[in-house]
Design an enzyme around this catalytic site. Structure first.
Site, PDB file in Angstrom:
ATOM      1  N   ARG A 132       0.848  -1.186   0.000  1.00 36.81           N
ATOM      2  CA  ARG A 132       0.000   0.000   0.000  1.00 36.81           C
ATOM      3  C   ARG A 132       0.889   1.243   0.000  1.00 36.81           C
ATOM      4  NH1 ARG A 132      -2.413   3.056   4.875  1.00 36.81           N
ATOM      5  NH2 ARG A 132      -3.739   4.558   3.806  1.00 36.81           N
ATOM      6  N   HIS A 156      -2.834  10.807   0.801  1.00 38.51           N
ATOM      7  CA  HIS A 156      -2.244  10.600   2.126  1.00 38.51           C
ATOM      8  C   HIS A 156      -1.546  11.906   2.515  1.00 38.51           C
ATOM      9  CE1 HIS A 156      -0.850   7.266   5.049  1.00 38.51           C
ATOM     10  NE2 HIS A 156      -0.516   8.420   5.601  1.00 38.51           N
ATOM     11  N   GLU A 201      -7.332   8.482   6.458  1.00 34.23           N
ATOM     12  CA  GLU A 201      -7.619   9.120   7.738  1.00 34.23           C
ATOM     13  C   GLU A 201      -8.202  10.524   7.614  1.00 34.23           C
ATOM     14  OE1 GLU A 201      -4.086   8.899  10.128  1.00 34.23           O
ATOM     15  OE2 GLU A 201      -4.277   6.747  10.405  1.00 34.23           O
ATOM     16  N   ASN A 219      -7.029   1.962  10.127  1.00 33.32           N
ATOM     17  CA  ASN A 219      -5.706   2.124  10.721  1.00 33.32           C
ATOM     18  C   ASN A 219      -5.879   2.066  12.226  1.00 33.32           C
ATOM     19  OD1 ASN A 219      -4.837   2.541   8.127  1.00 33.32           O
ATOM     20  ND2 ASN A 219      -4.374   4.722   8.388  1.00 33.32           N
ATOM     21  N   TYR A 250      -3.872   1.932  15.974  1.00 31.43           N
ATOM     22  CA  TYR A 250      -2.635   2.022  16.759  1.00 31.43           C
ATOM     23  C   TYR A 250      -2.857   1.732  18.232  1.00 31.43           C
ATOM     24  CZ  TYR A 250      -0.333   3.599  12.596  1.00 31.43           C
ATOM     25  OH  TYR A 250       0.185   3.625  11.330  1.00 31.43           O
ATOM     26  N   GLU A 268      -3.233  -0.073   8.258  1.00 30.52           N
ATOM     27  CA  GLU A 268      -2.036   0.305   9.015  1.00 30.52           C
ATOM     28  C   GLU A 268      -2.160  -0.235  10.437  1.00 30.52           C
ATOM     29  OE1 GLU A 268      -1.095   4.516   9.262  1.00 30.52           O
ATOM     30  OE2 GLU A 268      -1.501   4.786   7.129  1.00 30.52           O
TER      31      GLU A 268
END
Ligand code: PNW
Length: 460
Positions: A76, A120, A165, A293, A295, A367
């Site tokens: 990606r 992005h 995002e 994504n 985290y 991600e």
């Protein structure tokens, strides 16, 4: 508990153009908002910029060879809009198209599926000069850019992500100001939240018009938001607003055309000013998949600090509590970003998405990764903590899949240490170490572990 990931599971790794390419003034590339922002004193740690970054622009063959060794089936990456359209208008820069053609062809030749993110975060500066994501005109510009990309690359790209995002684009870029363009105006962030949602839907239609068989999705960053003060109604409401602002806004928009009611009430005029008659229909775009994504989780509890009212303080439960402290039971092992490590959250999140938005056909983790202060000793980087983070998150995901969560792929963030936005080069997320003087690449221990997991198709 399943002993393996599904057989057709997509293993990948991810990067973004401004974070790795460098070559900022080569082949007619125009300026993006990150060129401007990173060159504004005080915005990025150590005054770092993406001017050179990982020099991926000149070294992509080496990076593809590294991915081939890793054994990923997909990569990606994002396209830098100002390489193709330096001024964000209709004037093309063919050398920019040539670069991505060479990159895509090399990936295809290596047997690695190229998965493209159109946006992005490197908006052409010329568009920001007209108001950027806070100006509705950006929707048409993005649609045209998406059409041009589909026409140029659609014969070799089957999976597209429109925007990475949109929460970060809107809130970090226009309200909290820590990301480009560095604006600090709640009204602008509300407008950007709407325009990114419109732009995603418009670009989805634009790509499908050119490539009817394309698979198109949006990538959102999500956190499970834990309310540690469930008896404080103010915090209950605040947690709900945060969840709507971060987790629900864009998904509700493309699945239903409507935004979460608690936020519609909360934004009031700020939103009704920018939503035009007919937008409800324009927001809907039946998704092929959702990119997530992930985290870490977020935490809220009372009391909120007096100087930060719920709304003006911004929606920032991530990754700490609203009052800035970290949950005691999770602080033993913060990452270098100060983010808590909550691997069970990844499994919980994909189950929640499946339950709350059953019309989303499947999920791809676009991600997931961690930053730690690596040291290179005798040519080796023994990144034990990143390796443990990777394994724990993949175990959590694997269990959720065996519980029925429809997750079809996982992309480790990131292939390379790179320009970590406002943190510059100080924070390393790579599974491959990059020496920023020599540009030498050194696979870390986490790379070797990921390679084993991919080969075995299991993390358990
Ligand atoms: C994501 N937050 O950024 C981006 O997609 C990547 O480009 C980036 O390198 C990676 O995560 C690591 O940071 C985020 O503060 C940055 O909420 C900040 C936040 C979330 C995501």
């Amino acid at each position: 508990m399943s002993s393996h990931f599904p057989e057709d599971f997509t293993w990948g790794t991810a990067t973004a153009s401004y974070q790795i390419e460098g070559a900022f003034d080569v082949d007619g590339r125009g300026a993006s908002i990150w060129d401007t922002f990173s060159k504004t004193p005080g915005k990025v740690v150590n005054g770092d910029t993406g001017d050179q970054a990982c020099d991926h622009y000149n070294r992509f063959d080496e990076d593809i060879a590294i991915m081939k060794d890793l054994g990923v089936s997909a990569y990606r990456f994002s396209i830098a809009w100002p390489r193709l359209f330096p001024n964000g208008d209709a004037v093309r820069e063919e050398r920019g198209f040539d670069f991505y053609n060479r990159l895509i062809n090399a990936l295809v030749a290596a047997g690695i599926e190229p998965m493209v993110t159109l946006y992005h975060w490197d908006l052409p500066q010329a568009l920001e000069d007209k108001g950027g994501w806070a100006n509705r005109e950006v929707v048409k510009a993005f649609e045209d850019y998406a059409t041009a990309c589909a026409q140029a690359f659609g014969d070799r790209i089957s999976t597209w992500i429109t925007i990475n995002e949109p929460w970060c684009v809107s809130w970090l870029g226009y309200s909290n100001g820590v990301h480009a363009p560095g604006k600090k105006d709640f009204n602008l962030a509300v407008a950007a939240s709407h325009h990114t949602a419109l732009a995603h839907a418009a670009a989805t239609r634009a790509i499908k018009k050119v490539c009817p068989d394309a698979t198109v999705g949006l990538t959102v960053n999500m956190n499970n938001i834990h309310n540690e003060s469930p008896h404080d109604q103010e915090v209950v409401d605040f947690a709900g607003l945060n969840d709507s602002n971060l987790n629900r806004w864009w998904i509700d928009a493309f699945t239903t055309g409507k935004y979460p009611q608690n936020l519609v009430d909360c934004y009031g005029e700020m939103l009704s000013r920018v939503v035009l008659p007919g937008d409800e229909q324009l927001l809907i775009a039946a998704p092929d998949f959702l990119g997530i994504n992930y985290y870490c989780d977020g935490f809220v509890r009372s009391p909120r600090p007096e100087d930060k009212p719920a709304i003006e303080g911004g929606f920032m439960p991530f990754p700490q509590r609203v009052d800035g402290s970290s949950p005691a039971h999770l602080t033993n092992d913060l990452t270098a970003m100060g983010w808590v490590v909550t691997p069970e959250g990844l499994g919980n999140l994909v189950k929640r998405v499946h339950k709350d938005w059953p019309s989303v056909p499947y999920i791809v983790i676009t991600e997931n990764g961690s930053s730690y202060d690596d040291v290179k000793v005798n040519g080796e980087v023994i990144d034990t903590k990143r390796t443990a983070y990777l394994v724990a998150h993949l175990q959590s995901l694997q269990n959720a899949i065996s519980d029925g969560a429809p997750v079809k792929g996982y992309f480790a963030w990131s292939l390379l240490d790179n320009f970590e936005w406002a943190e510059g080069y100080a924070k390393r997320f790579g599974i491959v170490h990059v020496d920023y003087q020599t540009f030498e690449r050194t696979p870390k221990m986490s790379f070797k572990k990921y390679k084993e997991i991919i080969a075995a198709n299991t993390a358990i």
